[in-house]
Design a protein around this motif. Structure first.
Motif, PDB file in Angstrom:
ATOM      1  N   MET A  78       0.846  -1.206   0.000  1.00 19.33           N
ATOM      2  CA  MET A  78       0.000   0.000   0.000  1.00 19.33           C
ATOM      3  C   MET A  78       0.877   1.250   0.000  1.00 19.33           C
ATOM      4  O   MET A  78       1.950   1.263   0.551  1.00 19.33           O
ATOM      5  CB  MET A  78      -0.883   0.009   1.261  1.00 19.33           C
ATOM      6  CG  MET A  78      -2.018  -0.979   1.209  1.00 19.33           C
ATOM      7  SD  MET A  78      -2.937  -0.859  -0.305  1.00 19.33           S
ATOM      8  CE  MET A  78      -4.185   0.259   0.186  1.00 19.33           C
ATOM      9  N   PRO A  79       0.372   2.317  -0.587  1.00 21.27           N
ATOM     10  CA  PRO A  79       1.158   3.536  -0.598  1.00 21.27           C
ATOM     11  C   PRO A  79       1.354   4.056   0.831  1.00 21.27           C
ATOM     12  O   PRO A  79       0.480   3.890   1.678  1.00 21.27           O
ATOM     13  CB  PRO A  79       0.301   4.516  -1.404  1.00 21.27           C
ATOM     14  CG  PRO A  79      -0.826   3.749  -1.923  1.00 21.27           C
ATOM     15  CD  PRO A  79      -0.911   2.450  -1.214  1.00 21.27           C
ATOM     16  N   VAL A  80       2.457   4.679   1.031  1.00 23.67           N
ATOM     17  CA  VAL A  80       2.757   5.246   2.344  1.00 23.67           C
ATOM     18  C   VAL A  80       2.190   6.657   2.395  1.00 23.67           C
ATOM     19  O   VAL A  80       2.293   7.412   1.443  1.00 23.67           O
ATOM     20  CB  VAL A  80       4.284   5.319   2.540  1.00 23.67           C
ATOM     21  CG1 VAL A  80       4.607   5.886   3.909  1.00 23.67           C
ATOM     22  CG2 VAL A  80       4.885   3.944   2.375  1.00 23.67           C
ATOM     23  N   THR A  81       1.566   6.996   3.481  1.00 26.95           N
ATOM     24  CA  THR A  81       1.121   8.374   3.617  1.00 26.95           C
ATOM     25  C   THR A  81       1.955   9.039   4.685  1.00 26.95           C
ATOM     26  O   THR A  81       2.407   8.403   5.622  1.00 26.95           O
ATOM     27  CB  THR A  81      -0.348   8.448   4.030  1.00 26.95           C
ATOM     28  OG1 THR A  81      -0.522   7.621   5.161  1.00 26.95           O
ATOM     29  CG2 THR A  81      -1.254   7.981   2.918  1.00 26.95           C
ATOM     30  N   ALA A  94      -0.217  14.104   6.473  1.00 24.88           N
ATOM     31  CA  ALA A  94      -1.448  13.944   5.702  1.00 24.88           C
ATOM     32  C   ALA A  94      -2.577  13.378   6.551  1.00 24.88           C
ATOM     33  O   ALA A  94      -3.737  13.622   6.290  1.00 24.88           O
ATOM     34  CB  ALA A  94      -1.196  13.056   4.504  1.00 24.88           C
ATOM     35  N   VAL A  95      -2.226  12.619   7.572  1.00 30.27           N
ATOM     36  CA  VAL A  95      -3.287  12.022   8.367  1.00 30.27           C
ATOM     37  C   VAL A  95      -3.435  12.713   9.723  1.00 30.27           C
ATOM     38  O   VAL A  95      -4.310  12.385  10.495  1.00 30.27           O
ATOM     39  CB  VAL A  95      -3.035  10.505   8.597  1.00 30.27           C
ATOM     40  CG1 VAL A  95      -3.201   9.740   7.327  1.00 30.27           C
ATOM     41  CG2 VAL A  95      -1.681  10.264   9.205  1.00 30.27           C
ATOM     42  N   ARG A 137      -3.321  20.245   1.082  1.00 34.56           N
ATOM     43  CA  ARG A 137      -3.183  18.802   1.061  1.00 34.56           C
ATOM     44  C   ARG A 137      -1.720  18.451   0.898  1.00 34.56           C
ATOM     45  O   ARG A 137      -0.999  19.108   0.164  1.00 34.56           O
ATOM     46  CB  ARG A 137      -3.969  18.216  -0.109  1.00 34.56           C
ATOM     47  CG  ARG A 137      -5.441  18.310   0.068  1.00 34.56           C
ATOM     48  CD  ARG A 137      -6.120  17.612  -1.071  1.00 34.56           C
ATOM     49  NE  ARG A 137      -5.475  17.881  -2.341  1.00 34.56           N
ATOM     50  CZ  ARG A 137      -6.124  18.270  -3.427  1.00 34.56           C
ATOM     51  NH1 ARG A 137      -7.421  18.455  -3.376  1.00 34.56           N
ATOM     52  NH2 ARG A 137      -5.496  18.461  -4.552  1.00 34.56           N
ATOM     53  N   VAL A 138      -1.305  17.418   1.562  1.00 33.61           N
ATOM     54  CA  VAL A 138       0.076  17.002   1.439  1.00 33.61           C
ATOM     55  C   VAL A 138       0.104  15.678   0.688  1.00 33.61           C
ATOM     56  O   VAL A 138      -0.450  14.689   1.134  1.00 33.61           O
ATOM     57  CB  VAL A 138       0.715  16.822   2.831  1.00 33.61           C
ATOM     58  CG1 VAL A 138       2.155  16.405   2.675  1.00 33.61           C
ATOM     59  CG2 VAL A 138       0.606  18.103   3.618  1.00 33.61           C
ATOM     60  N   ALA A 139       0.733  15.698  -0.463  1.00 35.69           N
ATOM     61  CA  ALA A 139       0.823  14.461  -1.237  1.00 35.69           C
ATOM     62  C   ALA A 139       1.714  13.485  -0.489  1.00 35.69           C
ATOM     63  O   ALA A 139       2.649  13.885   0.176  1.00 35.69           O
ATOM     64  CB  ALA A 139       1.412  14.748  -2.610  1.00 35.69           C
ATOM     65  N   PRO A 140       1.403  12.193  -0.574  1.00 37.07           N
ATOM     66  CA  PRO A 140       2.238  11.233   0.140  1.00 37.07           C
ATOM     67  C   PRO A 140       3.676  11.276  -0.352  1.00 37.07           C
ATOM     68  O   PRO A 140       3.913  11.334  -1.553  1.00 37.07           O
ATOM     69  CB  PRO A 140       1.597   9.884  -0.165  1.00 37.07           C
ATOM     70  CG  PRO A 140       0.663  10.107  -1.284  1.00 37.07           C
ATOM     71  CD  PRO A 140       0.326  11.554  -1.326  1.00 37.07           C
ATOM     72  N   PRO A 199       7.009   9.793  -1.430  1.00 38.70           N
ATOM     73  CA  PRO A 199       7.301   8.464  -1.966  1.00 38.70           C
ATOM     74  C   PRO A 199       8.128   7.630  -0.983  1.00 38.70           C
ATOM     75  O   PRO A 199       8.871   8.170  -0.176  1.00 38.70           O
ATOM     76  CB  PRO A 199       8.080   8.753  -3.243  1.00 38.70           C
ATOM     77  CG  PRO A 199       8.267  10.206  -3.323  1.00 38.70           C
ATOM     78  CD  PRO A 199       7.499  10.872  -2.254  1.00 38.70           C
ATOM     79  N   ARG A 216      10.793   5.420   0.932  1.00 44.06           N
ATOM     80  CA  ARG A 216      12.251   5.484   0.973  1.00 44.06           C
ATOM     81  C   ARG A 216      12.827   4.251   0.278  1.00 44.06           C
ATOM     82  O   ARG A 216      12.207   3.206   0.210  1.00 44.06           O
ATOM     83  CB  ARG A 216      12.709   5.510   2.435  1.00 44.06           C
ATOM     84  CG  ARG A 216      12.377   6.799   3.150  1.00 44.06           C
ATOM     85  CD  ARG A 216      13.408   7.864   2.896  1.00 44.06           C
ATOM     86  NE  ARG A 216      14.701   7.514   3.430  1.00 44.06           N
ATOM     87  CZ  ARG A 216      15.148   7.936   4.608  1.00 44.06           C
ATOM     88  NH1 ARG A 216      14.406   8.701   5.367  1.00 44.06           N
ATOM     89  NH2 ARG A 216      16.360   7.599   5.026  1.00 44.06           N
ATOM     90  N   LEU A 217      14.039   4.404  -0.205  1.00 39.67           N
ATOM     91  CA  LEU A 217      14.677   3.299  -0.922  1.00 39.67           C
ATOM     92  C   LEU A 217      15.812   2.713  -0.093  1.00 39.67           C
ATOM     93  O   LEU A 217      16.880   2.411  -0.593  1.00 39.67           O
ATOM     94  CB  LEU A 217      15.199   3.793  -2.273  1.00 39.67           C
ATOM     95  CG  LEU A 217      14.145   4.416  -3.186  1.00 39.67           C
ATOM     96  CD1 LEU A 217      14.799   5.131  -4.346  1.00 39.67           C
ATOM     97  CD2 LEU A 217      13.192   3.366  -3.690  1.00 39.67           C
ATOM     98  N   LYS A 256      14.766  -6.852  -1.217  1.00 41.09           N
ATOM     99  CA  LYS A 256      13.330  -6.793  -1.441  1.00 41.09           C
ATOM    100  C   LYS A 256      13.005  -7.139  -2.893  1.00 41.09           C
ATOM    101  O   LYS A 256      11.983  -7.744  -3.191  1.00 41.09           O
ATOM    102  CB  LYS A 256      12.848  -5.378  -1.095  1.00 41.09           C
ATOM    103  CG  LYS A 256      11.373  -5.285  -0.880  1.00 41.09           C
ATOM    104  CD  LYS A 256      11.037  -4.007  -0.121  1.00 41.09           C
ATOM    105  CE  LYS A 256       9.769  -3.421  -0.651  1.00 41.09           C
ATOM    106  NZ  LYS A 256       9.956  -2.167  -1.376  1.00 41.09           N
ATOM    107  N   ASN A 257      13.872  -6.716  -3.790  1.00 41.09           N
ATOM    108  CA  ASN A 257      13.669  -7.009  -5.205  1.00 41.09           C
ATOM    109  C   ASN A 257      14.494  -8.205  -5.666  1.00 41.09           C
ATOM    110  O   ASN A 257      14.674  -8.410  -6.869  1.00 41.09           O
ATOM    111  CB  ASN A 257      14.023  -5.788  -6.051  1.00 41.09           C
ATOM    112  CG  ASN A 257      12.851  -4.844  -6.167  1.00 41.09           C
ATOM    113  OD1 ASN A 257      11.762  -5.271  -6.507  1.00 41.09           O
ATOM    114  ND2 ASN A 257      13.070  -3.578  -5.854  1.00 41.09           N
TER     115      ASN A 257
END
Lengths: 238, 806
Positions: free
Chosen positions: A1-4, A8-9, A29-32, A34, A36-37, A74-75
């Protein structure tokens, strides 16, 4: 799921009632943000770790250094440089960039590319004693090797181009057309590898039939050991 | 094409304007009607009338006591016509104070006035620049929401009892879609009860009115955007109390016949998914429906509405942006997109777009486009207060597609490979110098996604020559562009990137240090991130150069930045500075001052103890400093509060933090380092030893292995119990491998193991090697435990290696 993001919450993730929501100050509004890598690595497989050892090819052996550049468990992915000393006269130091597929949920023991068929796969993987317990299962539907909890991590390393100059396509007396079957043992920090190249194999089979080659010399193999480090720098892709 | 107005015609219009001031109501109404009939659909006349100053006068009529409903309706229609699709006119109306009186009409008893007023408002709010705050005053939101319940009768028969025609619901939903700009706006609209009413019109009973369904989807989509609470509300609401979530209905609308409906339903679903509110049961359906639908819409040129901002929009402009929103933070969806051949479809449009001079679009739109161009050519630039985004359709398409490309390859190497193989990179690099800032930013975002790969950094990005164009964007006039450029630079300056050199040679350090002092948090974060990456495995010269520019005070202020994300990066920078040789640590001690280094670490480990990211970096600064000389180690040992913090974090829930704590101890206790006995004694006195013993069975293998090393340093680990199979230690050592890699160390490793417990365990076997580098020492110690559990590859050609079953 996308991280928020927290922001934002903020203001309604609590028990506060509507009244406080009204005064909660959230300017826009604060866009989520992205995700972290951050690298997920494993024991001595981490971005920046080094392995040294040798590659044996028939009766000759060559010093090899592998520098892992980036690990992304992870990949099921890692990549790095593989340097061989003295393989050819023109290139006393030959360094290639390779990418590694980690056998697990994403990549199976079956290679299905790079000229390797199932026979070749079995022939190579079974050379790793640790693989033997999976010999009868690895081709079964739904089988997925769990590299997280096993001491061994199996991989395929495929060299792609020369370092530093990736534009050089061919070197006389050396080839990186094939790939390595790899077994890495977490507890010892050791890597063993077997090189496979369809053309080389054909030549070897031919020589073997003439009695000029010993069976085991088909396999050019790699033995490496982790060079431990005690201090650790870190980077992260952005 | 418009004829110039003749003098007689002008005087006719002057007469009409004069008529507005007539005392007689009928005469006024006649004048307004005349103006209405002239301006509808006639851009020149709209501008003429506005320049004659009619706006303020007309607005007055909306609330003047001596004006009847009929006149007000006419006025609202005229104002709506002025506003239609023209940002400049909207500005004039806004300045004339039109918004509040128009909002006042929403509660009028006469539906025809409500409708005319609402249409005018909708036209005004199409402009992103029109101030929407007034809507949230008084009870205007409630007034709009009352219009969301349509009745089936027509306005003609029921105007007196305020039955709401469905077309008015459409307009009201359209207004709500446009004004839900901030989080507060969204919450206020939701609190006033809009959500279930908007969901109701998605019901099949309104299928005959697709326009109202589109407007409702548009409103729901904008209310859900980046808003988990509202997204949740939408998921949980019930269409006409049916106990059914609206989600299946929205999924059904994603398959609608009308492309605009498909787009808006897809947008709605995407925003709910992004907010993390889409229940898992719908995920499969969503992927299967949404992905192919959006990809097909990449080539759909249907207009979204006749008016949109400064002109018009097509589905094609919007679809790639929605696609980008959908996939950007999900690896799973990026994979699904790849399998659905999205890269090829994106590439076809982008490459087609730049190859052909004509944009693939319908004839109608081409005509519009020509008209647009003409208009721009003939007219002075728009008033600065409302800045018309001058990018036309083709540019918005390009931007959208670049955003989609950046999103699809942000997380997976296979996707990056496809983008490279599709030969998109030259187009991306060209677009990085496009006059349109939004295109520059989107193109830079593509480069950023592609640069998250060692392979690309070594090959395609070098070949495409991204370094210099990228470097220029660091000083772009647009903040957004600077932001993505600085984020991309974080990857370009990594050790394995040949472009690192180019950046350094072109004043990269200086520019990054400038940006690290920016007032903008996000730019500061990117800059310190890039400097940190630059110092990964850097030589002492590069370290010196960065610190000459940044200054120690500069680093200090970043370490104490108000943003915790910046603190984390700055500590990581310090960690990289202190990594490597003793001189590197010494430089840090001299630069910041020994006490200051310790103060920082102490503060971070106590005051920021709840920020895992900060704690991790602080611990690794300790790890790296502890590889130094006796003075460096003593500095840490003498700060008991730091040691106690480390002790505390040894039971942290994250294994990465536990590993870091163990490394702190390991590096402080190497037995052949000067002063190690005192340090071991001190740590033992503080209770570290039993704590380590408790961690022997840690579930994380890495932690467990490190704990063993630490306990060996304490001399408290009983050799032979280290790992199963180590009893028959001697024959299992990987002779061949160790023989070549580690020279003669195998022998002494066994020696240590046999030396038994005791404070100086292993000392004898090692005395002659005092000068060894830490790495070699570590190898010996690890050999104790690791060599035992058999690397079976002793000899490949011999299948009966003796250690096979160890």
């Amino acid at each position: 799921m996308p991280v928020t993001t927290e922001r934002a919450v903020e203001g309604f993730n609590t028990d506060r009632k509507e009244k406080t929501e009204l005064v909660a100050e959230v300017p826009r509004r604060v866009a989520p943000e992205p995700a972290r890598l951050i690298d997920r690595h494993c024991c001595s497989l981490f971005s920046g770790s080094t392995f040294t050892g040798e590659q044996k090819s028939g009766r000759s052996s060559y010093d090899v250094t592998v520098e892992i550049q980036h690990v992304d468990m992870k990949n099921s992915f890692l990549c790095g440089y593989l340097s061989i000393k003295g393989l050819t006269d023109d290139w006393p130091d030959l360094c290639t960039f390779f990418e590694g597929e980690i056998i697990g949920p994403k990549y199976s023991f079956l290679t299905r590319k790079w000229d390797a068929d199932e026979d070749i796969d079995v022939q190579h993987w079974t050379r790793f004693p640790e693989f033997k317990k999976f010999e009868h299962d690895f081709n079964r539907d739904g089988f997925s090797y769990d590299f997280e909890s096993n001491d061994f991590i199996f991989m395929r390393w495929k060299e792609h181009f020369l370092v530093p100059d990736h534009r050089i396509k061919a070197i006389s007396g050396a080839s990186f057309a094939g790939f390595y079957y790899i077994a890495y043992q977490k507890s010892t920090g050791t890597i063993t590898g077997l090189y496979f190249d369809r053309d080389l194999l054909n030549d070897a089979t031919f020589l073997f039939s003439l009695g000029q080659h010993h069976n085991s010399e088909w396999f050019q193999h790699l033995s490496l050991k982790h060079v431990p480090s005690t201090s650790f720098p870190a980077f992260e892709f952005r | 094409m418009v004829q110039p107005l003749s003098p007689t015609a002008v005087s006719k219009h002057e007469a009409a304007v004069a008529g507005l001031d007539a005392l007689d109501l009928q005469e006024r109404t006649r004048a307004v009607r005349f103006i209405k009939n002239n301006v509808i659909g006639n851009r020149t006349k709209k501008e003429m009338y506005l320049s004659m100053g009619v706006a303020a006068r007309l607005v007055e009529f909306l609330f003047a006591e001596d004006c009847d409903v009929d006149l007000r309706v006419q006025v609202a229609v005229v104002l709506g016509s002025f506003a239609y699709g023209n940002d400049h006119n909207i500005k004039v109306l806004v300045d004339a104070g039109a918004i509040t009186p128009l909002l006042g009409t929403l509660d009028a008893p006469e539906m025809k006035l409500v409708e005319a007023g609402a249409r005018a408002l909708k036209a005004i709010f199409q402009s992103a620049e029109a101030p929407h705050e007034d809507v949230f005053q008084a009870s205007y939101v409630e007034s709009l929401i009352r219009l969301l319940t349509p009745t089936t009768e027509t306005v003609g028969t029921c105007s007196s009892d305020r039955a709401v025609p469905v077309r008015v619901t459409e307009v009201a939903a359209g207004i709500l879609a446009k004004v839900a700009v901030t989080h507060d706006n969204q919450m206020q609209i939701a609190r006033s009860g809009a959500i279930p009413l908007l969901a109701n019109v998605l019901d099949a009973r309104w299928n005959a009115s697709p326009k109202v369904q589109e407007a409702a989807l548009d409103a729901l989509a904008n209310l859900c955007r980046d808003n988990p609470t509202i997204s949740q509300k939408v998921v949980c609401c019930q269409i006409y109390d049916s106990a059914i979530s609206p989600i299946p209905t929205i999924i059904k609308l994603v398959r609608d016949r009308r492309p605009v409906m498909r787009l808006l339903a897809a947008t709605c679903l995407t925003n709910i998914y992004r907010a993390g509110a889409l229940p898992t049961v719908y995920h499969q359906d969503t992927i299967l429906t949404l992905m192919p639908t959006l990809i097909k819409l990449f080539t759909e040129t249907a207009p979204i509405s006749t008016l949109y901002g400064s002109g018009w929009a097509t589905v094609q402009e919007k679809a790639p942006k929605v696609f980008a929103d959908l996939v950007e933070s999900s690896e799973e969806l990026q994979k699904a997109a790849l399998e659905a051949d999205a890269v090829t479809k994106l590439a076809a449009v982008v490459i087609g777009e730049s190859a052909a001079t004509t944009v693939p679009e319908s004839n109608e739109l081409k005509a519009k486009s020509r008209k647009d161009a003409k208009r721009r050519g003939n007219k002075a630039p728009p008033a600065p207060a409302i800045r018309v985004s001058s990018c036309g359709h083709a540019e918005r398409v390009t931007e959208g597609f670049l955003r989609a490309i950046a999103a699809i390859c942000s997380l997976r190497e296979e996707c990056r490979k496809q983008v490279i193989d599709a030969k998109l990179l030259p187009h991306i690099v060209n677009a990085m110098s496009h006059p349109n800032r939004r295109i520059r930013s989107a193109a830079c975002e593509c480069t950023r996604s592609l640069s998250r790969s060692v392979k690309n950094l070594r090959t395609s990005l070098v070949d495409a020559g991204v370094a210099i164009p990228l470097f220029k964007l660091l000083s772009d006039e647009s903040d957004d562009v600077q932001l993505t450029a600085s984020a991309t630079l974080c990857n370009i300056v990594l050790d394995f990137s040949p472009m690192k050199k180019t950046v350094l040679e072109n004043g990269g350090v200086e520019r990054l240090v400038d940006l690290a002092k920016s007032m903008d948090d996000r730019l500061r974060l990117n800059a310190v991130w890039a400097l940190k990456n630059l110092l990964f495995q850097a030589d002492s010269d590069t370290k010196t150069r960065v610190m000459q520019e940044l200054q120690w005070d500069g680093l200090l202020s970043l370490i104490d930045d108000a943003e915790t994300g910046i603190q984390e990066q700055a500590l990581n920078l310090l960690r990289n500075l202190a990594c490597g040789k003793e001189v590197d640590i010494e430089q840090v001690f001299e630069g910041l001052g020994e006490e200051r280094v310790l103060d920082i670490l102490e503060a971070k480990l106590t005051k920021s103890a709840s920020h895992d990211d900060i704690v991790l970096q602080a611990l690794y600064v300790i790890v790296n400093v502890a590889t130094g000389n006796q003075r460096h180690k003593s500095a840490i040992m003498n700060r008991e509060s730091i040691l106690l913090s480390v002790w505390g974090f040894m039971s942290h829930s994250k294994s990465s933090i536990r590993v870091a704590t163990i490394w702190c101890i390991i590096n402080l206790t190497w037995t052949d380092d000067v002063g190690s006995q005192e340090r071991v004694a001190r740590l033992r006195a503080l209770g570290f030893e039993p704590r380590l013993q408790n961690m022997m069975e840690d579930l994380n293998m890495d932690v467990k292995d490190r704990v063993k090393t630490a306990l060996t340093n304490f001399g408290s680990l009983i050799p032979g119990s280290a790992s199963p199979g180590s009893q028959d230690n001697a024959p299992a050592v990987p002779m061949e491998i160790a023989g070549s890699a580690a020279g003669s160390t195998v022998g002494s490793a066994v020696g240590i193991a046999n030396a038994g417990p005791g404070p100086t365990g292993g000392g004898n076997g090692n005395r002659s090697r005092r000068g060894m580098r830490g790495a070699e020492r570590d190898r010996e110690r690890l050999g104790d435990f690791t060599g035992a559990s058999s690397v079976v590859f002793g000899s490949l050609s011999d299948a009966t290696a003796p250690n096979q079953d160890a």
